[in-house]
Design an enzyme around this catalytic site. Structure first.
Site, PDB file in Angstrom:
ATOM      1  N   HIS A   1       1.648  10.170  -2.474  1.00  0.00           N
ATOM      2  CA  HIS A   1       2.126   8.782  -2.473  1.00  0.00           C
ATOM      3  C   HIS A   1       1.098   7.741  -2.937  1.00  0.00           C
ATOM      4  O   HIS A   1       1.491   6.751  -3.553  1.00  0.00           O
ATOM      5  CB  HIS A   1       2.790   8.405  -1.134  1.00  0.00           C
TER       6      HIS A   1
ATOM      7  N   ASP B   1      -4.708   0.253   8.509  1.00  0.00           N
ATOM      8  CA  ASP B   1      -3.595   1.201   8.548  1.00  0.00           C
ATOM      9  C   ASP B   1      -3.689   2.063   9.814  1.00  0.00           C
ATOM     10  O   ASP B   1      -2.711   2.214  10.564  1.00  0.00           O
ATOM     11  CB  ASP B   1      -3.697   2.082   7.279  1.00  0.00           C
TER      12      ASP B   1
ATOM     13  N   HIS C   1       0.798  -1.234   0.000  1.00  0.00           N
ATOM     14  CA  HIS C   1       0.000   0.000   0.000  1.00  0.00           C
ATOM     15  C   HIS C   1       0.828   1.279   0.000  1.00  0.00           C
ATOM     16  O   HIS C   1       0.399   2.279  -0.555  1.00  0.00           O
ATOM     17  CB  HIS C   1      -1.033   0.004   1.137  1.00  0.00           C
TER      18      HIS C   1
ATOM     19  N   LYS D   1       5.602   5.777  -1.363  1.00  0.00           N
ATOM     20  CA  LYS D   1       6.423   6.626  -0.492  1.00  0.00           C
ATOM     21  C   LYS D   1       7.860   6.725  -0.987  1.00  0.00           C
ATOM     22  O   LYS D   1       8.632   7.531  -0.469  1.00  0.00           O
ATOM     23  CB  LYS D   1       6.381   6.104   0.951  1.00  0.00           C
TER      24      LYS D   1
ATOM     25  N   HIS E   1      -6.263   4.508  -0.899  1.00  0.00           N
ATOM     26  CA  HIS E   1      -6.161   4.039   0.487  1.00  0.00           C
ATOM     27  C   HIS E   1      -6.136   5.151   1.535  1.00  0.00           C
ATOM     28  O   HIS E   1      -6.240   4.880   2.726  1.00  0.00           O
ATOM     29  CB  HIS E   1      -4.994   3.044   0.669  1.00  0.00           C
ATOM     30  N   HIS E   2      -6.038   6.426   1.100  1.00  0.00           N
ATOM     31  CA  HIS E   2      -6.151   7.525   2.070  1.00  0.00           C
ATOM     32  C   HIS E   2      -7.420   8.328   1.877  1.00  0.00           C
ATOM     33  O   HIS E   2      -7.554   9.431   2.425  1.00  0.00           O
ATOM     34  CB  HIS E   2      -4.927   8.441   1.995  1.00  0.00           C
TER      35      HIS E   2
HETATM   36 FE   LIG Z   1      -0.264   5.397   2.886  1.00  0.00          FE
END
Ligand SMILES: [Fe+2]
Length: 336
Positions: free
Chosen positions: A234, A287, A205, A209, A258-259
């Site tokens: 990211h 997370d 995931h 980054k 995912h954010h």
């Molecule tokens: Fe993340």
């Protein structure tokens, strides 16, 4: 002569028991009627199973509170399934409740039918491998299930490790997110391949980054607006990287989102509710839970209860309430 044979049989049985008792992982043997006839020392030490309490009892009664099947009608115990159906398992992922941890422990289990020389079933045996002792085991099991993609998985995994190594405070984070994500996916009733995919998404995931400077990733204080803007790239960066690998095309939209937050206040697109892929909503909870229960540069890990209260508070705004419910009921299933 008969006595010698009987003595020999007894001796080899004792020898076998001594060998099984020094195995590092838990091992159980049941007779053809599903009653426990042997439990090794590692099962006592790792799982808190007391031999004197379980031997001679029907496995589902001794270890699963009398419940043979889970809420989906699947056998709770691979060993019981093996003895009752003859189906054997190799590296099947199972979660086991222990008296030592509130969170379930993940094991991989192999089961075998034990047959006599005449082919008659004498019982079955289950050998457990503790994933927390060697986390690579779980990855290898997922790889073997996604067999055609295994080489690529190794590449991606190595890549995810490299990212983890740059980010001091998230070492091992991807693996834990992956494990929570698969537990939640399983609790939500997703099919086995989706549960594996949830795990895979957890591993990769944060690959995006790689595009964020280390001093921002490891910054102890609050981020400036410009630094935060760099962080928000990211998910897209990760999606772009993964999009070059054709068998990961299902994973790309999950990583991209995912954010995102359930209430639409997340990043990078401000998607909301069901617009966000389900696996992304699962990752968000996994997370956040791991972030809260791990030490970070700016604070110590929060107590489990505080972290769970935060998840409850975030249900319906930051998180999909159904996913939070699944996480909490998964824990309830394992609570002692
Ligand atoms: Fe993340």
């Amino acid at each position: 002569m008969g006595d010698v044979v009987a003595a020999g049989a007894l001796l080899s049985a004792q020898l076998a028991v001594q060998v099984l008792d020094v195995l590092p992982g838990p091992l159980f043997v049941v007779g053809p009627d599903g009653r426990l006839i042997y439990v090794n020392r590692a099962a006592e030490a790792d799982l808190g199973v007391r031999r004197e309490k379980v031997l001679g009892r029907f496995l589902a009664d001794a270890l699963y509170g009398g419940e043979k099947f889970d809420f989906r009608g699947r056998y709770r115990s691979a060993l019981l399934e093996t003895v009752e159906t003859g189906r054997e398992f190799s590296l099947r992922t199972v979660e086991v409740k222990t008296i030592f941890n509130r969170l379930p422990k993940t094991y991989l289990v192999d089961t075998f039918v034990l047959a006599g020389p005449d082919g008659k079933m004498l019982g079955a045996c289950a050998a457990y491998h503790d994933v927390s002792r060697d986390r690579r085991l779980l990855k290898q099991a997922v790889i073997s299930r996604l067999a055609s993609a295994s080489e690529h998985f190794e590449t991606i995994y190595a890549f995810a490790e490299a990212i983890g190594a740059r980010d001091l405070y998230t070492m091992g984070h991807s693996e834990k997110v992956a494990e929570y994500a698969r537990l939640i996916a399983d609790q939500l009733g997703l099919d086995d391949s989706e549960v594996d995919r949830a795990y895979l998404c957890g591993i990769v995931h944060d690959v995006g980054k790689i595009g964020v400077p280390e001093d921002i990733l490891n910054k102890p204080g609050p981020l400036s607006p410009d630094e935060f803007a760099q962080i928000t790239h990211h998910p897209d960066m990760g999606a772009t990287i993964l999009s070059h690998i054709s068998w990961l095309e299902d994973v790309v939209p999950v990583i991209m989102a995912h954010h995102e937050r359930y209430d639409g206040k997340g990043y990078p697109r401000g998607l909301q509710g069901e617009e966000i892929p389900l696996l992304s909503r699962i990752l968000a909870v996994a997370d956040a839970f791991d972030a809260m229960t791990s030490d970070r540069s700016y604070r110590k890990a929060l107590p489990l209860k505080t972290a769970l209260d935060e998840l409850r508070r975030g249900a319906g705004c930051q998180f999909d309430p159904r996913v939070v419910d699944a996480f909490l009921s998964m824990l309830d299933n394992y609570e002692n």
